[in-house]
Design an enzyme around this catalytic site. Structure first.
Site, PDB file in Angstrom:
ATOM      1  N   ASP A 251       0.852  -1.179   0.000  1.00  0.00           N
ATOM      2  CA  ASP A 251       0.000   0.000   0.000  1.00  0.00           C
ATOM      3  C   ASP A 251       0.896   1.240   0.000  1.00  0.00           C
ATOM      4  O   ASP A 251       2.090   1.151   0.339  1.00  0.00           O
ATOM      5  CB  ASP A 251      -0.874  -0.047   1.261  1.00  0.00           C
ATOM      6  CG  ASP A 251      -1.769   1.160   1.415  1.00  0.00           C
ATOM      7  OD1 ASP A 251      -2.343   1.599   0.411  1.00  0.00           O
ATOM      8  OD2 ASP A 251      -1.876   1.662   2.539  1.00  0.00           O
TER       9      ASP A 251
ATOM     10  N   ASP B  80      -0.337   5.026   0.950  1.00  0.00           N
ATOM     11  CA  ASP B  80      -0.635   6.015   1.983  1.00  0.00           C
ATOM     12  C   ASP B  80      -0.558   5.409   3.381  1.00  0.00           C
ATOM     13  O   ASP B  80      -1.157   4.351   3.649  1.00  0.00           O
ATOM     14  CB  ASP B  80      -2.032   6.598   1.760  1.00  0.00           C
ATOM     15  CG  ASP B  80      -2.128   7.348   0.449  1.00  0.00           C
ATOM     16  OD1 ASP B  80      -1.661   8.491   0.391  1.00  0.00           O
ATOM     17  OD2 ASP B  80      -2.650   6.767  -0.534  1.00  0.00           O
TER      18      ASP B  80
END
Length: 292
Positions: free
Chosen positions: A82, A84
């Site tokens: 991922d 963020d």
């Protein structure tokens, strides 16, 4: 033989006075191997060793992450990450929203969506609509002034690449950010949502389809099929609810500083270490790290 790994904040070296037997008791079945003196150690344990919630909570209070892994090969061929609050320390949409004057409103929606309290796609559309009219050039400003990499990320990418690994940045965020972050850190590919732009400004819409949890899981499956590998060859790392299917499917799924609802559902949780924890959990020692 199962392995117990203890991890602490690399800058604190909180494990310097800790022995694995304090955690595993009589189940210690071999000599500890210090992966980084004072902050990362692994030890073979017996088959009866259980890492229950009470034991985990006790060591969390001492600033120590405890992970129990089954016997077998642990070094993975693929990294899915991922972006963020995982590979970077910020939520890009929140930073854009601050420039649009709706920072608090958007940040509140983001927090609820990442904790699984809201439908991800619906929350994404709601937040992006609030960015309507924002000059697209603000993205460059945010990238330059606000976006910082999570410690350990560069070492994670470089070390796995040196071992022949493949890395994909798979984000529910935006390609305007992932293309830059992926290049800076050395990812082989990136996938994310596309913000619609007209006349140099954001329209407040996302180009369909939305990249959410199903797309992250599909990325894992597609990349494995393309490389002739299986899910067991993948290490995935994330923090939000839309990462859960990806984390569950991977051979090693790491919830890194995850939202509470996510941490409750993922066995491998890292709250005190940084991204180098993903290397330690694969059995890499600090002297094997590649420094970019």
């Amino acid at each position: 033989m199962p392995l117990l790994t203890l991890l602490s904040d690399p800058s604190a070296r909180d494990l310097s006075r800790t022995t694995p037997s304090e955690v595993a008791g009589t189940e210690v079945a071999g000599e500890p191997r210090w992966l980084r003196p004072g902050s990362a150690v692994q030890v073979p344990v017996g088959p009866r060793m259980r890492l229950d919630e009470d034991l985990w909570t006790t060591w969390q209070a001492r600033g120590v992450d405890v992970v129990l892994q089954p016997d077998g090969a642990r070094r993975r061929r693929v990294l899915l990450a991922d972006m963020d609050s995982t590979m970077i320390q910020q939520e890009c949409i929140d930073e854009l929203a601050a420039h649009a004057g709706v920072g608090e409103q958007v940040a509140g929606i983001t927090a609820r969506a990442m904790n699984g309290e809201l439908d991800f796609a619906g929350a994404l559309h709601e937040r992006v609509a609030l960015l309507r009219g924002l000059p697209v050039g603000v993205v460059d400003t945010v990238l330059a002034d606000r976006i910082t990499p999570t410690p350990g990320g560069a070492e994670l990418l470089a070390t796995m690449a040196a071992a022949g690994g493949y890395a994909a940045l798979v984000s529910g965020g935006f390609t305007l950010f992932t293309r830059v972050v992926a290049e800076r850190l050395g990812f082989d590919e990136h996938r994310a949502n596309t913000l619609e732009v007209a006349d140099g400004r954001l329209t407040g819409r996302v180009v369909l389809p939305v990249v959410g949890q199903e797309a992250k899981l599909r990325a894992l499956e597609e990349i494995c099929a393309r490389l002739g590998l299986g899910p067991e060859d993948v290490v995935a790392v994330g923090d939000g609810a839309n990462d859960l299917p990806m984390l569950r499917a991977a051979g090693l799924g790491v919830a890194l500083h995850a939202k509470p609802a996510v941490a409750r559902q993922v066995p491998v949780r890292v709250n005190h270490g940084d991204l180098t924890a993903v290397l330690y959990l694969q059995g890499y020692a600090e002297d094997e790290f590649v420094r970019p």
